[in-house]
Design a protein around this motif. Sequence first.
Motif, PDB file in Angstrom:
ATOM      1  N   LEU A  62       0.815  -1.212   0.000  1.00 50.03           N
ATOM      2  CA  LEU A  62       0.000   0.000   0.000  1.00 50.03           C
ATOM      3  C   LEU A  62       0.849   1.261   0.000  1.00 50.03           C
ATOM      4  N   ASP A  63       0.457   2.199  -0.848  1.00 49.08           N
ATOM      5  CA  ASP A  63       1.017   3.544  -0.889  1.00 49.08           C
ATOM      6  C   ASP A  63      -0.139   4.495  -0.597  1.00 49.08           C
ATOM      7  N   VAL A  64      -0.060   5.233   0.487  1.00 45.34           N
ATOM      8  CA  VAL A  64      -1.129   6.164   0.862  1.00 45.34           C
ATOM      9  C   VAL A  64      -0.814   7.535   0.282  1.00 45.34           C
ATOM     10  N   ILE A  65      -1.735   8.049  -0.515  1.00 46.62           N
ATOM     11  CA  ILE A  65      -1.569   9.349  -1.163  1.00 46.62           C
ATOM     12  C   ILE A  65      -2.578  10.322  -0.562  1.00 46.62           C
ATOM     13  N   ASP A  66      -2.066  11.269   0.201  1.00 45.30           N
ATOM     14  CA  ASP A  66      -2.886  12.285   0.859  1.00 45.30           C
ATOM     15  C   ASP A  66      -2.569  13.639   0.225  1.00 45.30           C
ATOM     16  N   PRO A  67      -3.522  14.237  -0.480  1.00 44.10           N
ATOM     17  CA  PRO A  67      -3.254  15.518  -1.138  1.00 44.10           C
ATOM     18  C   PRO A  67      -2.729  16.598  -0.198  1.00 44.10           C
ATOM     19  N   LEU A  68      -3.082  16.513   1.086  1.00 48.55           N
ATOM     20  CA  LEU A  68      -2.581  17.510   2.036  1.00 48.55           C
ATOM     21  C   LEU A  68      -1.068  17.424   2.223  1.00 48.55           C
ATOM     22  N   GLU A  69      -0.494  16.280   1.938  1.00 49.20           N
ATOM     23  CA  GLU A  69       0.939  16.072   2.151  1.00 49.20           C
ATOM     24  C   GLU A  69       1.769  16.182   0.879  1.00 49.20           C
ATOM     25  N   LEU A  70       1.144  16.491  -0.244  1.00 45.25           N
ATOM     26  CA  LEU A  70       1.843  16.461  -1.520  1.00 45.25           C
ATOM     27  C   LEU A  70       2.491  17.790  -1.914  1.00 45.25           C
ATOM     28  N   LEU A  78       1.117  20.183  -3.628  1.00 47.39           N
ATOM     29  CA  LEU A  78       0.750  20.438  -5.022  1.00 47.39           C
ATOM     30  C   LEU A  78       0.538  21.924  -5.267  1.00 47.39           C
ATOM     31  N   PRO A  79       0.726  22.372  -6.503  1.00 47.36           N
ATOM     32  CA  PRO A  79       0.478  23.781  -6.820  1.00 47.36           C
ATOM     33  C   PRO A  79      -1.012  24.101  -6.679  1.00 47.36           C
ATOM     34  N   ALA A  80      -1.320  25.373  -6.569  1.00 46.14           N
ATOM     35  CA  ALA A  80      -2.708  25.805  -6.405  1.00 46.14           C
ATOM     36  C   ALA A  80      -3.495  25.713  -7.709  1.00 46.14           C
ATOM     37  N   HIS A  81      -2.803  25.667  -8.826  1.00 44.48           N
ATOM     38  CA  HIS A  81      -3.475  25.578 -10.124  1.00 44.48           C
ATOM     39  C   HIS A  81      -2.633  24.726 -11.082  1.00 44.48           C
ATOM     40  N   TYR A  82      -3.272  24.314 -12.164  1.00 44.47           N
ATOM     41  CA  TYR A  82      -2.592  23.484 -13.159  1.00 44.47           C
ATOM     42  C   TYR A  82      -1.516  24.298 -13.856  1.00 44.47           C
ATOM     43  N   GLN A  83      -0.327  23.720 -13.988  1.00 38.77           N
ATOM     44  CA  GLN A  83       0.800  24.407 -14.619  1.00 38.77           C
ATOM     45  C   GLN A  83       1.197  23.681 -15.901  1.00 38.77           C
ATOM     46  N   ALA A  84       1.556  24.441 -16.930  1.00 31.84           N
ATOM     47  CA  ALA A  84       1.952  23.849 -18.209  1.00 31.84           C
ATOM     48  C   ALA A  84       3.181  22.957 -18.036  1.00 31.84           C
ATOM     49  N   GLN A  85       4.122  23.370 -17.230  1.00 34.98           N
ATOM     50  CA  GLN A  85       5.324  22.580 -16.937  1.00 34.98           C
ATOM     51  C   GLN A  85       5.196  22.056 -15.507  1.00 34.98           C
ATOM     52  N   GLU A 112       8.214  19.397  -9.458  1.00 38.42           N
ATOM     53  CA  GLU A 112       8.639  18.098  -8.926  1.00 38.42           C
ATOM     54  C   GLU A 112       7.543  17.405  -8.128  1.00 38.42           C
ATOM     55  N   GLN A 113       6.644  18.170  -7.475  1.00 36.28           N
ATOM     56  CA  GLN A 113       5.556  17.536  -6.712  1.00 36.28           C
ATOM     57  C   GLN A 113       4.584  16.813  -7.644  1.00 36.28           C
ATOM     58  N   VAL A 114       4.262  17.447  -8.761  1.00 36.83           N
ATOM     59  CA  VAL A 114       3.345  16.823  -9.722  1.00 36.83           C
ATOM     60  C   VAL A 114       4.021  15.617 -10.373  1.00 36.83           C
ATOM     61  N   THR A 115       5.285  15.760 -10.707  1.00 37.70           N
ATOM     62  CA  THR A 115       6.032  14.637 -11.285  1.00 37.70           C
ATOM     63  C   THR A 115       6.069  13.465 -10.310  1.00 37.70           C
ATOM     64  N   ALA A 116       6.297  13.739  -9.032  1.00 37.59           N
ATOM     65  CA  ALA A 116       6.323  12.682  -8.016  1.00 37.59           C
ATOM     66  C   ALA A 116       4.952  12.008  -7.895  1.00 37.59           C
ATOM     67  N   LEU A 117       3.870  12.797  -7.935  1.00 36.70           N
ATOM     68  CA  LEU A 117       2.516  12.224  -7.892  1.00 36.70           C
ATOM     69  C   LEU A 117       2.300  11.311  -9.091  1.00 36.70           C
ATOM     70  N   ARG A 118       2.644  11.764 -10.268  1.00 33.39           N
ATOM     71  CA  ARG A 118       2.461  10.957 -11.476  1.00 33.39           C
ATOM     72  C   ARG A 118       3.242   9.646 -11.384  1.00 33.39           C
ATOM     73  N   ILE A 165      -6.707  13.799  -9.597  1.00 33.28           N
ATOM     74  CA  ILE A 165      -6.990  12.913 -10.726  1.00 33.28           C
ATOM     75  C   ILE A 165      -6.503  13.537 -12.027  1.00 33.28           C
ATOM     76  N   ASP A 166      -6.850  14.799 -12.244  1.00 35.71           N
ATOM     77  CA  ASP A 166      -6.481  15.468 -13.489  1.00 35.71           C
ATOM     78  C   ASP A 166      -4.978  15.679 -13.620  1.00 35.71           C
ATOM     79  N   LEU A 167      -4.297  15.946 -12.515  1.00 36.00           N
ATOM     80  CA  LEU A 167      -2.844  16.153 -12.577  1.00 36.00           C
ATOM     81  C   LEU A 167      -2.112  14.900 -13.045  1.00 36.00           C
ATOM     82  N   ALA A 168      -2.601  13.725 -12.668  1.00 36.57           N
ATOM     83  CA  ALA A 168      -1.900  12.485 -12.987  1.00 36.57           C
ATOM     84  C   ALA A 168      -2.071  12.094 -14.454  1.00 36.57           C
ATOM     85  N   GLY A 169      -3.272  12.239 -15.003  1.00 33.93           N
ATOM     86  CA  GLY A 169      -3.486  11.952 -16.414  1.00 33.93           C
ATOM     87  C   GLY A 169      -3.302  10.503 -16.817  1.00 33.93           C
TER      88      GLY A 169
END
Length: 192
Positions: free
Chosen positions: A39-47, A49-56, A59-65, A93-97
């Motif tokens: 099990l890998d527990v993914i809690d958005p509060l601990e990630l 993540l940026p406040a909005h979607y970024q074109a690039q 590292e937090q989004v890359t780690a989530l993906r 959900i949308d960040l991971a794609g």
Amino acid sequence: MTMPLRLALIYGSTREGRFCDTVAEWATARIAARPEMELDVIDPLELGLPAHYQAQPGEQVTALRQRIDRADGFVVVTPEYNHSFPAALKFVIDLAGAPWRAKPVGFVSYGGVSGGLRAVEHLRGVFAELHAVGIRDCVSFAMARGLVDGQGRFAPPEASDRAMTLMLNELAWWAEALRAARERRPYAEAIA
């Protein structure tokens, strides 16, 4: 010996004072009792993540993906807010794609009278669009805050344990089958 199934449990709420911690801890304990599952527990509060979607992606989004990509299947623990699921969960959900593709998703929901089932029905459509497989059976807690006992422990009825076992059995079957299929032929080739 087969490789353990790598499940990611995803918290669906980031609200202050969230009840998600209580329900997710219950679900985590049931998954931890399954020796064939990691099990890998993914809690958005601990990630962070940026406040909005970024074109690039940072590292937090890359780690989530990468975490989503490593998982063979998912258990989403979601409340129901206003007849649907929380915006924070949609953002994750949308960040991971693409890493969601050809993987099963099981649901544990909670809320008022509906037990979060309206949130689950909305999530099924979202995950179908991402080429993920929603597990038919789910676990639902109606009037969830009322399931806390006098010692402050979450104490749902025994039927909840049976529902979780059924859902995890189905999730394991799909995770094994889809992992084998992805190893034989990458899913991206099938939809190219």
